[in-house]
Design an enzyme around this catalytic site. Sequence first.
Site, mmCIF file in Angstrom:
data_model
loop_
_atom_site.group_PDB
_atom_site.id
_atom_site.type_symbol
_atom_site.label_atom_id
_atom_site.label_comp_id
_atom_site.label_asym_id
_atom_site.label_seq_id
_atom_site.Cartn_x
_atom_site.Cartn_y
_atom_site.Cartn_z
ATOM 1 N N CYS A 232 0.809 -1.230 0.000
ATOM 2 C CA CYS A 232 0.000 0.000 0.000
ATOM 3 C C CYS A 232 0.838 1.274 0.000
ATOM 4 O O CYS A 232 0.294 2.376 -0.043
ATOM 5 C CB CYS A 232 -0.972 0.005 1.172
ATOM 6 S SG CYS A 232 -2.260 -1.250 0.995
ATOM 7 N N HIS B 136 -13.187 9.231 -7.632
ATOM 8 C CA HIS B 136 -12.195 9.317 -8.709
ATOM 9 C C HIS B 136 -11.111 10.358 -8.428
ATOM 10 O O HIS B 136 -10.603 11.003 -9.344
ATOM 11 C CB HIS B 136 -12.869 9.524 -10.063
ATOM 12 C CG HIS B 136 -13.532 8.282 -10.547
ATOM 13 N ND1 HIS B 136 -14.781 7.901 -10.123
ATOM 14 C CD2 HIS B 136 -13.096 7.315 -11.383
ATOM 15 C CE1 HIS B 136 -15.097 6.760 -10.693
ATOM 16 N NE2 HIS B 136 -14.093 6.370 -11.461
ATOM 17 N N GLU C 34 -13.112 -0.769 2.602
ATOM 18 C CA GLU C 34 -12.058 -0.581 1.618
ATOM 19 C C GLU C 34 -12.064 -1.727 0.609
ATOM 20 O O GLU C 34 -11.825 -1.523 -0.571
ATOM 21 C CB GLU C 34 -10.716 -0.520 2.353
ATOM 22 C CG GLU C 34 -9.554 -0.135 1.516
ATOM 23 C CD GLU C 34 -8.294 0.045 2.335
ATOM 24 O OE1 GLU C 34 -8.102 1.136 2.911
ATOM 25 O OE2 GLU C 34 -7.495 -0.903 2.393
#
Length: 150
Positions: free
Chosen positions: A25, A75, A136
């Site tokens: 990550c 986005h 998530e």
Amino acid sequence: MSHIRITKQFSFETGHALYGYDGKCKNVHGHSYKLSVTVIGTPIADRNNVKFGMVIDFSDLKKIVKEEIVDLFDHATVFNETTPHLELANELKQRGHHVILVNYQPTSENMVTDFAEKIKSRLAKDIKLHSLKLQETETSFAEWYASDNL
């Protein structure tokens, strides 16, 4: 009158990177987030009110969450403003990308806390934010509860 909890669910796509993290990550990547927002209150008892029987109109809750979170984060790519990702963020912005700089590491835990503050500030005084669940992935999520944050 009884206190009733009302929940509305939202989804949005967001990219992020965890600077300094010791796993995958640390790289820029994205998630299909699911956010469940639960408020608590007493249904409106005034028969002359067009929202009679509602704690909050789902469309009013939707408006708040869309304006404060979904429309902003959907986005977008989120970076901590105090990391070297700032250089990448500026490059992306110059190329027309939607970038959000936050003052925290953009983990689900910190994002859900940020979202709670944004939503609480917009609710009527007689409606309280009860909880948020920020998913998530299908199997990983962070939860925020008002009762844990008194």
